[in-house]
Design a protein around this motif. Structure first.
Motif, PDB file in Angstrom:
ATOM      1  N   CYS A 107     -13.741 -20.402 -16.692  1.00 44.35           N
ATOM      2  CA  CYS A 107     -13.030 -20.163 -17.950  1.00 44.35           C
ATOM      3  C   CYS A 107     -12.613 -21.500 -18.534  1.00 44.35           C
ATOM      4  CB  CYS A 107     -11.788 -19.289 -17.686  1.00 44.35           C
ATOM      5  SG  CYS A 107     -10.911 -18.778 -19.190  1.00 44.35           S
ATOM      6  N   CYS A 124      -3.250 -15.527 -14.059  1.00 40.35           N
ATOM      7  CA  CYS A 124      -4.555 -14.887 -14.196  1.00 40.35           C
ATOM      8  C   CYS A 124      -4.837 -14.068 -12.951  1.00 40.35           C
ATOM      9  CB  CYS A 124      -5.645 -15.939 -14.388  1.00 40.35           C
ATOM     10  SG  CYS A 124      -7.308 -15.254 -14.513  1.00 40.35           S
ATOM     11  N   SER A 170      -9.099 -17.386 -12.747  1.00 42.35           N
ATOM     12  CA  SER A 170     -10.137 -18.117 -13.474  1.00 42.35           C
ATOM     13  C   SER A 170      -9.604 -19.470 -13.941  1.00 42.35           C
ATOM     14  CB  SER A 170     -10.598 -17.307 -14.685  1.00 42.35           C
ATOM     15  OG  SER A 170     -11.266 -16.143 -14.278  1.00 42.35           O
ATOM     16  N   GLY A 230     -13.167 -14.642 -15.914  1.00 38.62           N
ATOM     17  CA  GLY A 230     -13.544 -15.770 -16.728  1.00 38.62           C
ATOM     18  C   GLY A 230     -13.621 -15.485 -18.216  1.00 38.62           C
ATOM     19  N   GLU A 231     -14.250 -16.418 -18.880  1.00 41.69           N
ATOM     20  CA  GLU A 231     -14.535 -16.269 -20.311  1.00 41.69           C
ATOM     21  C   GLU A 231     -16.018 -15.945 -20.446  1.00 41.69           C
ATOM     22  OE1 GLU A 231     -15.072 -15.810 -24.031  1.00 41.69           O
ATOM     23  OE2 GLU A 231     -13.019 -16.056 -23.289  1.00 41.69           O
ATOM     24  N   SER A 242     -12.339 -11.512 -24.390  1.00 46.31           N
ATOM     25  CA  SER A 242     -12.459 -12.942 -24.682  1.00 46.31           C
ATOM     26  C   SER A 242     -11.108 -13.509 -25.085  1.00 46.31           C
ATOM     27  CB  SER A 242     -13.476 -13.159 -25.804  1.00 46.31           C
ATOM     28  OG  SER A 242     -13.542 -14.524 -26.193  1.00 46.31           O
TER      29      SER A 242
END
Length: 312
Positions: free
Chosen positions: A42, A49, A53, A90-91, A116
């Motif tokens: 990320c 989180c 991430s 994550g992203e 996102s």
């Protein structure tokens, strides 16, 4: 047994609670949503989180288009009736195959929900996103993380200089007519009415077309803390709490991950428990169609008591 000893036995036995009662389990009623964790990398390192991430955490490696395709093929071949695909990280937009995966899922007729932070990794894909939006319209949904409506508290969670870029990305999505929702957090203990009014002011000030009072468009997630004292969920709890096991995430969803060093992806019972091998149900969706014991604090706090759900 002393209380401290009893507490140490909680969430250890998949069949029995620390008090010896029958642990609640959830049956997979129907695989309505299949999530893919596209990788834990990320652009941010958030304070809380759930999946830890960061720009360096590759514990879950990038999924490839071919790996995702195998699961979409299994859905088609076995007639599972899955209606929605979710991408999380994550992203997700850091995964080099992200746009190809999105295109493939949408082209097969699935609804697609992408989580996102709307920052640079997403903004660098604007042309591709506009193309997908033109071809698939509201079949594509994006849920943007806006942890709080104030820059100070959002950045307490997400880090310095994260609020303005998020707003830039969220505003761009709204101006271009994307099907949008926002995920907020309740970690600062404000009541829900005050939170929704705060988000409403933020959205109006920046021309973002989201109804902050619609619980589908602004989802306020309960916090998750592995160390928090939460009760174990027994079979009796469903009636005591007036909660239906069919409403739990694991009654309608699974998540595909690929752990670093593994040759193939595997299927986890829950989007919140990506690392816990007790919730690894196998490499195929057929193997993953099994009952899930609620044997983790997140099961109790986030899902049963908090009413949280990651699905759209």
């Amino acid at each position: 047994m002393p209380d401290t000893a009893l507490a140490s036995q909680k969430f250890t036995d998949p069949v029995r609670t620390a008090k010896g009662e029958t642990r609640a389990t959830v049956f997979l009623r129907n695989l309505e949503t299949l999530w893919f964790n596209t990788g834990t990398l990320c652009n941010l390192a958030c304070a809380n989180c759930y999946i830890e991430s960061t720009p360096k955490n590759d514990s879950l490696v990038y999924l490839s288009t071919a790996e995702v395709e195998r699961y979409l093929d299994e859905i088609a071949l076995t007639g599972l009736g899955t209606r929605e695909i979710g991408l999380t990280g994550g992203e997700p937009f850091m995964n080099p195959d992200c746009i190809k995966i999105m295109d493939m899922a949408l082209s097969r007729g699935f609804k697609l929900l992408v989580l996102s932070n709307a920052m640079k990794p997403m903004q660098h894909k604007q042309a591709a996103l506009l193309d997908l939006h033109k071809r698939f319209g509201d079949q594509l949904s994006l849920r943007i993380s806006v942890d709080h409506f104030t820059p100070e508290l959002h950045e307490e969670e997400r880090g310095p200089r994260s609020f303005a870029p998020m707003l830039e990305g969220l505003g761009w999505l709204s101006r271009n007519g994307f099907n949008l929702s926002v995920a907020g957090r309740t970690r600062w203990t404000e009541n829900e009415a005050d939170l929704r009014r705060g988000y409403e002011k933020l959205f109006k000030a920046h021309g973002i077309e989201i109804d902050a009072h619609d619980p589908v468009r602004l989802i306020l997630f309960p916090e998750m803390d592995d160390e928090a004292e939460v009760p174990e969920i027994t079979t009796k709890c469903w009636n005591i709490l007036h909660v239906n096991p069919d409403d739990m995430m694991c009654a309608t969803s699974r998540m595909v991950v690929k752990r670093k060093g593994d040759d193939r992806p595997s299927v986890q019972a829950c989007t919140l428990l990506a690392y816990d091998q007790r919730f690894n149900l196998g490499e195929t969706l057929a193997e993953a169609a099994q009952d899930v014991p609620l044997n983790h604090p997140h099961c109790a706090k986030f899902c049963v008591l908090g009413g949280g759900s990651c699905s759209g």
